[in-house]
Design an enzyme around this catalytic site. Structure first.
Site, PDB file in Angstrom:
ATOM      1  N   GLU A 188      77.087  45.067  41.280  1.00 55.52           N
ATOM      2  CA  GLU A 188      75.643  44.843  41.362  1.00 55.52           C
ATOM      3  C   GLU A 188      75.269  44.841  42.838  1.00 55.52           C
ATOM      4  OE1 GLU A 188      74.093  41.491  39.137  1.00 55.52           O
ATOM      5  OE2 GLU A 188      72.655  41.039  40.720  1.00 55.52           O
ATOM      6  N   GLU A 194      66.199  39.708  47.124  1.00 50.95           N
ATOM      7  CA  GLU A 194      65.870  38.644  46.180  1.00 50.95           C
ATOM      8  C   GLU A 194      65.160  37.528  46.933  1.00 50.95           C
ATOM      9  OE1 GLU A 194      68.530  37.893  42.486  1.00 50.95           O
ATOM     10  OE2 GLU A 194      69.911  38.223  44.168  1.00 50.95           O
TER      11      GLU A 194
END
Length: 346
Positions: free
Chosen positions: A214, A219
Site C-alpha cells: 500500500e 493522509e
C-alpha cells in the site's frame, strides 16, 4: 470420578501412533493444560474410528514415509529440507536519477462539469467500517461533483443520521508500475475527518493486505491539523509499524498543496509542494529485500476518499456539528520515465 481403562489393543495402537510421529493437530487444551475431548477411539486408514473394545489395525512399515494411521501421508516434509527462498527484489537497477525524463501518461484536470469522468474513475461503495471501524457509507456518486475546475468530495450527515461520502478509484482505468504521481488538494478540517490520496495493488500478486503493499501519498486526520502523513505498508511493516513520516504543513485546509511520490524500481521518494520529505529504500531494512519488504513491482491504482471516524480518524473522538465538509482536488497527474520503462523492460 473413576477413569475408564483403554483395552490393550487400542492402547497399543495409540502408543504406536505417538511413536510414529503422527502429525495431526492436537486437541484443545483446558485451562490447567490438560487435553480436553473424548478419547473414544482411534481412526483407521478408512477414516472409521474403532471403539475402545475393538481390535487395532496393524500399522504398515514404510521406512521412507510419514505414517498416519496405516496410510502414508502425502503431506510429508523433510525436516532437514529448507523452504524455498523468496525471490530478491529491487536489486540490479542502475540509472541516473537526475538524468531521468518523465512524460505525462494520464491525468484528470477536472475541467468539465458533472460527475467524475467514468472513463477514468469508478466507485467503491458501502459501509461496514472498511477494516478500520469507520462510520461513513460510500455512495455511488451522490457525494462527489466536478465544477469550476475542481472535483469536490462531500462528507455529510443525512436526515436518517447516516454519514455519507465518496471513495473514488482508477482501478482498471489507470494502473501503473513505476511512475511519478502528484495531486493538488485542499483538505477538510474538523474532529473525525480522515481524507486520503493513496495507491493499492491492482492484483494482489503476493497475497491479501498487507502482503501486496500500500502506498499512502497523503493522509490527514482532523485532530492533528496541518500535519501530513506519508507511509508505505508491506507484509513486514504495516499498520502502526508501517514505514513513513509525518510533516507539519501549514494551511492544508485553507490552501491547495501538491502531494506526490516518485516510484522507482528500487525506492520511493515522497514529496510535498515539490520538496522531498521521505524516501522508502528497502535496502535500509534488508541487504536482500524480498516481497515482504518490496512488493512494489506490480501495477497499482489511485484512490481518493474521505472517511469519518475509525481507528485513526476517530482516535480522539468525532464531531459532526460542522457538517458538511469538503475535500477538493484541483488535478491529479501521472508521469512515467522512458528510461525506467526501458530498464525494467515494460
Amino acid at each position: 470420578m473413576q477413569r475408564k481403562r483403554l483395552k490393550a489393543g487400542a492402547l497399543a495402537a495409540a502408543l504406536a501412533l505417538a511413536l510414529a510421529g503422527c502429525g495431526g493437530p492436537a486437541g484443545p487444551e483446558t485451562e490447567n493444560g490438560q487435553m480436553s475431548g473424548d478419547v473414544s477411539g482411534i481412526a483407521g486408514a478408512d477414516g472409521e474410528a474403532e471403539n475402545a473394545g475393538g481390535e487395532a489395525s496393524e500399522i504398515e512399515k514404510n521406512e521412507g514415509g510419514y505414517r498416519v494411521g496405516s496410510s502414508l501421508s502425502g503431506a510429508y516434509v523433510d525436516p532437514n529440507e529448507k523452504p524455498p527462498e523468496k525471490e530478491a527484489k529491487a536489486a540490479g537497477f542502475t540509472y541516473d536519477r537526475e538524468g531521468l525524463t518523465y512524460e505525462l501518461v494520464w491525468s484528470d484536470e477536472f475541467d468539465y462539469e458533472g460527475e467524475p469522468d467514468p472513463e477514468k474513475w469508478s466507485y467503491e461503495t458501502g459501509a461496514g467500517g472498511w477494516g478500520n471501524h469507520e462510520l461513513q457509507n460510500y455512495t455511488p456518486g451522490d457525494n462527489v461533483t466536478v465544477a469550476d475546475g475542481l472535483m469536490t468530495i462531500e462528507l455529510r450527515k443525512e436526515e436518517d443520521g447516516q454519514y455519507t461520502s465518496t471513495r473514488l478509484v482508477s482501478r482498471g482505468k489507470g494502473d501503473w508500475t513505476y511512475c511519478k504521481v502528484e495531486a493538488s488538494l485542499k483538505l477538510p478540517s474538523g474532529l473525525g475527518t480522515w481524507p486520503a490520496f493513496w495507491m493499492m495493488p491492482t492484483d494482489s500478486a503476493y497475497g491479501g493486505w498487507p502482503k501486496s503493499g500500500e502506498i499512502d501519498i497523503m493522509e490527514h486526520v482532523g485532530y492533528d491539523q496541518d500535519v501530513i502523513v506519508e507511509t508505505v505498508h508491506t507484509e513486514k511493516y504495516h499498520g502502526g509499524q508501517g514505514k513513513g513520516k509525518s510533516f507539519p504543513t501549514a494551511g492544508v485546509s485553507e490552501d491547495f498543496h501538491t502531494y506526490g511520490v516518485e516510484w522507482l524500481p528500487d525506492k520511493m521518494i515522497f514529496s510535498i509542494d515539490g520538496e522531498e520529505k521521505f524516501i522508502y529504500d528497502p535496502f535500509n531494512y534488508s541487504q536482500r529485500p524480498t516481497c515482504e519488504i518490496w512488493p512494489f513491482d506490480r501495477d497499482f491504482f489511485l484512490i481518493f476518499n474521505l472517511a469519518f471516524g475509525g481507528d485513526w480518524g476517530g482516535a480522539r473522538g468525532t464531531d459532526d456539528s460542522y457538517f458538511p465538509v469538503e475535500y477538493q482536488v484541483d488535478y491529479v497527474r501521472v508521469y512515467q520515465s522512458p528510461e525506467i520503462m526501458e530498464l525494467t523492460e515494460q
